[in-house]
Enzyme design. Structure first.
Site, PDB file in Angstrom:
ATOM      1  N   GLY A  40       0.779  -1.241   0.000  1.00 56.24           N
ATOM      2  CA  GLY A  40       0.000   0.000   0.000  1.00 56.24           C
ATOM      3  C   GLY A  40       0.805   1.283   0.000  1.00 56.24           C
ATOM      4  O   GLY A  40       0.291   2.339   0.390  1.00 56.24           O
ATOM      5  N   SER A  41       2.044   1.230  -0.484  1.00 54.02           N
ATOM      6  CA  SER A  41       2.833   2.473  -0.458  1.00 54.02           C
ATOM      7  C   SER A  41       2.295   3.501  -1.466  1.00 54.02           C
ATOM      8  O   SER A  41       2.336   4.705  -1.207  1.00 54.02           O
ATOM      9  CB  SER A  41       4.324   2.205  -0.691  1.00 54.02           C
ATOM     10  OG  SER A  41       4.578   1.884  -2.028  1.00 54.02           O
ATOM     11  N   ARG A  87     -13.926 -15.370 -11.514  1.00 51.05           N
ATOM     12  CA  ARG A  87     -13.600 -13.939 -11.612  1.00 51.05           C
ATOM     13  C   ARG A  87     -14.842 -13.078 -11.704  1.00 51.05           C
ATOM     14  O   ARG A  87     -14.907 -11.997 -11.122  1.00 51.05           O
ATOM     15  CB  ARG A  87     -12.742 -13.674 -12.856  1.00 51.05           C
ATOM     16  CG  ARG A  87     -11.317 -14.103 -12.721  1.00 51.05           C
ATOM     17  CD  ARG A  87     -10.471 -13.592 -13.887  1.00 51.05           C
ATOM     18  NE  ARG A  87      -9.224 -14.319 -13.945  1.00 51.05           N
ATOM     19  CZ  ARG A  87      -8.194 -14.130 -13.126  1.00 51.05           C
ATOM     20  NH1 ARG A  87      -8.252 -13.204 -12.187  1.00 51.05           N
ATOM     21  NH2 ARG A  87      -7.099 -14.847 -13.243  1.00 51.05           N
ATOM     22  N   MET A 112      -3.509  -6.643  -7.418  1.00 49.15           N
ATOM     23  CA  MET A 112      -2.864  -7.680  -8.216  1.00 49.15           C
ATOM     24  C   MET A 112      -3.832  -8.751  -8.729  1.00 49.15           C
ATOM     25  O   MET A 112      -3.474  -9.912  -8.843  1.00 49.15           O
ATOM     26  CB  MET A 112      -1.717  -8.316  -7.418  1.00 49.15           C
ATOM     27  CG  MET A 112      -0.684  -7.309  -6.915  1.00 49.15           C
ATOM     28  SD  MET A 112       0.010  -6.243  -8.205  1.00 49.15           S
ATOM     29  CE  MET A 112       1.296  -7.307  -8.812  1.00 49.15           C
ATOM     30  N   ARG A 113      -5.062  -8.369  -9.024  1.00 47.58           N
ATOM     31  CA  ARG A 113      -6.010  -9.308  -9.633  1.00 47.58           C
ATOM     32  C   ARG A 113      -6.304  -8.860 -11.056  1.00 47.58           C
ATOM     33  O   ARG A 113      -6.422  -7.658 -11.324  1.00 47.58           O
ATOM     34  CB  ARG A 113      -7.344  -9.333  -8.863  1.00 47.58           C
ATOM     35  CG  ARG A 113      -7.254  -9.738  -7.437  1.00 47.58           C
ATOM     36  CD  ARG A 113      -6.795 -11.151  -7.209  1.00 47.58           C
ATOM     37  NE  ARG A 113      -7.615 -12.147  -7.876  1.00 47.58           N
ATOM     38  CZ  ARG A 113      -7.263 -13.430  -8.000  1.00 47.58           C
ATOM     39  NH1 ARG A 113      -6.102 -13.862  -7.535  1.00 47.58           N
ATOM     40  NH2 ARG A 113      -8.063 -14.286  -8.619  1.00 47.58           N
ATOM     41  N   LEU A 137      -8.819  -8.209 -13.875  1.00 45.82           N
ATOM     42  CA  LEU A 137     -10.240  -7.835 -13.817  1.00 45.82           C
ATOM     43  C   LEU A 137     -10.955  -8.245 -15.101  1.00 45.82           C
ATOM     44  O   LEU A 137     -10.350  -8.229 -16.183  1.00 45.82           O
ATOM     45  CB  LEU A 137     -10.352  -6.323 -13.594  1.00 45.82           C
ATOM     46  CG  LEU A 137      -9.797  -5.858 -12.245  1.00 45.82           C
ATOM     47  CD1 LEU A 137      -9.522  -4.364 -12.250  1.00 45.82           C
ATOM     48  CD2 LEU A 137     -10.755  -6.235 -11.110  1.00 45.82           C
ATOM     49  N   HIS A 176       1.735   1.001 -12.980  1.00 50.06           N
ATOM     50  CA  HIS A 176       2.485  -0.218 -13.309  1.00 50.06           C
ATOM     51  C   HIS A 176       3.983   0.100 -13.276  1.00 50.06           C
ATOM     52  O   HIS A 176       4.414   1.131 -13.793  1.00 50.06           O
ATOM     53  CB  HIS A 176       2.077  -0.716 -14.697  1.00 50.06           C
ATOM     54  CG  HIS A 176       2.769  -1.980 -15.069  1.00 50.06           C
ATOM     55  ND1 HIS A 176       2.435  -3.196 -14.509  1.00 50.06           N
ATOM     56  CD2 HIS A 176       3.809  -2.229 -15.895  1.00 50.06           C
ATOM     57  CE1 HIS A 176       3.237  -4.129 -14.991  1.00 50.06           C
ATOM     58  NE2 HIS A 176       4.081  -3.563 -15.835  1.00 50.06           N
ATOM     59  N   GLN A 203       9.546   7.172  -7.890  1.00 48.48           N
ATOM     60  CA  GLN A 203       8.889   7.903  -8.987  1.00 48.48           C
ATOM     61  C   GLN A 203       7.389   7.581  -9.042  1.00 48.48           C
ATOM     62  O   GLN A 203       6.581   8.450  -9.356  1.00 48.48           O
ATOM     63  CB  GLN A 203       9.553   7.572 -10.330  1.00 48.48           C
ATOM     64  CG  GLN A 203      11.001   8.006 -10.416  1.00 48.48           C
ATOM     65  CD  GLN A 203      11.175   9.481 -10.133  1.00 48.48           C
ATOM     66  OE1 GLN A 203      10.405  10.313 -10.622  1.00 48.48           O
ATOM     67  NE2 GLN A 203      12.165   9.815  -9.323  1.00 48.48           N
TER      68      GLN A 203
HETATM   69  C1  GAR Z   1       3.881  -1.140  -7.136  1.00 49.06           C
HETATM   70  O1  GAR Z   1       5.209  -1.151  -7.588  1.00 49.06           O
HETATM   71  C2  GAR Z   1       2.917  -1.103  -8.304  1.00 49.06           C
HETATM   72  O2  GAR Z   1       3.390  -0.350  -9.394  1.00 49.06           O
HETATM   73  C3  GAR Z   1       2.823  -2.567  -8.662  1.00 49.06           C
HETATM   74  O3  GAR Z   1       2.778  -3.230  -7.435  1.00 49.06           O
HETATM   75  C4  GAR Z   1       3.519  -2.462  -6.462  1.00 49.06           C
HETATM   76  C5  GAR Z   1       2.616  -2.267  -5.283  1.00 49.06           C
HETATM   77  O4  GAR Z   1       3.295  -1.600  -4.235  1.00 49.06           O
HETATM   78  N1  GAR Z   1       1.674  -2.842  -9.488  1.00 49.06           N
HETATM   79  C6  GAR Z   1       1.649  -3.768 -10.444  1.00 49.06           C
HETATM   80  O5  GAR Z   1       2.580  -4.509 -10.673  1.00 49.06           O
HETATM   81  C7  GAR Z   1       0.360  -3.824 -11.238  1.00 49.06           C
HETATM   82  N2  GAR Z   1       0.497  -4.668 -12.374  1.00 49.06           N
HETATM   83  P1  GAR Z   1       2.480  -0.806  -3.134  1.00 49.06           P
HETATM   84  O6  GAR Z   1       1.436  -1.771  -2.589  1.00 49.06           O
HETATM   85  O7  GAR Z   1       3.516  -0.466  -2.108  1.00 49.06           O
HETATM   86  O8  GAR Z   1       1.841   0.392  -3.776  1.00 49.06           O
END
Ligand code: GAR
Length: 214
Positions: A14-15, A63, A88-89, A91, A107, A171
């Site tokens: 969740g950052s 799904r 990460m699902r 859709l 992404h 970034q």
């Molecule tokens: C992030 O790097 C985001 O870009 C990636 O998952 C990470 C989640 O980190 N998303 C994907 O790969 C989507 N296909 P976070 O939970 O700390 O935001």
């Protein structure tokens, strides 16, 4: 004008969600929803007094059933924007169509390169000199859709996957709040399959890595 609202979907740390919360956007984060009851970001959201919910994908036969339950939970909040932040699902098309033009994702690659998982490892293996992240509107194909904003970072000699991931993540935390802000302010729209930003600034300089010595 009524205050705009955002629902954030997460699966883990969740950052990016936190970066959106920290950005003091001119919108209300109505809820943070996760498919994973263990998602660390849920605790962070709760601690900030934001409504949280879990729609556990493992409780649904397929799904379509999961996405229907997820949509029901989202729609309770009537959000102007649904922001996927490490969700990460995959859709279904029906879900994506329902939120057309108001569903965004971040992404960790410069799309269309490196869709899917393990983007940093694959970037290192490919020997790319420039890597980065992308915010895009979501369309049915995984990690694709009209690009809103990207940030590039140099891949440095000897980089580990973790070092590169951290450089990209810094970034991500800049560009996602920026994209959401544009949307909330009404400056960003999905139009004819492209992301249109009003008053988009233009930087004619090329990004080159390794930097040429003068
Ligand atoms: C992030 O790097 C985001 O870009 C990636 O998952 C990470 C989640 O980190 N998303 C994907 O790969 C989507 N296909 P976070 O939970 O700390 O935001």
């Amino acid at each position: 004008m009524a205050e705009k609202s955002v629902v954030i979907l997460i699966s883990g740390r969740g950052s990016n969600m936190q970066a959106l919360l920290d950005a003091r956007l001119p919108a209300r984060v109505a809820a943070v929803i996760s498919n994973n009851p263990q998602a660390r970001g849920l605790g962070v959201a709760k601690a900030r007094g934001i409504a949280t919910a879990v729609v556990d994908h493992r409780a649904f036969p397929d799904r379509a059933a999961f996405d229907a339950a997820l949509a029901q939970e989202i729609d309770r909040h009537r959000p102007d924007l649904v922001a996927l932040a490490g969700f990460m699902r995959i859709l279904t098309e029906a879900f994506i169509e329902r939120y057309r033009g108001r569903l965004m994702n971040i992404h960790p690659s410069l799309l269309p390169a490196f869709t899917g998982l393990d983007t940093h490892r694959r970037a290192l293996a490919a020997g790319v000199r420039i890597h980065g992240c992308t915010v895009h509107f979501v369309t049915p194909a995984v990690d694709s859709g009209p690009i809103i904003v990207q940030a590039a970072v140099a891949v440095l000699p000897g980089d580990t996957e973790e070092q590169l991931a951290a450089r990209v993540l810094a970034q991500e935390h800049r560009i996602y709040p920026q994209a959401v802000r544009w949307f909330i302010e009404g400056k960003l729209k999905l139009e004819d399959g492209r992301a249109r930003i009003d008053g988009e600034c233009r930087f004619p300089e090329a990004v080159v890595s390794p930097l040429a010595r003068r």
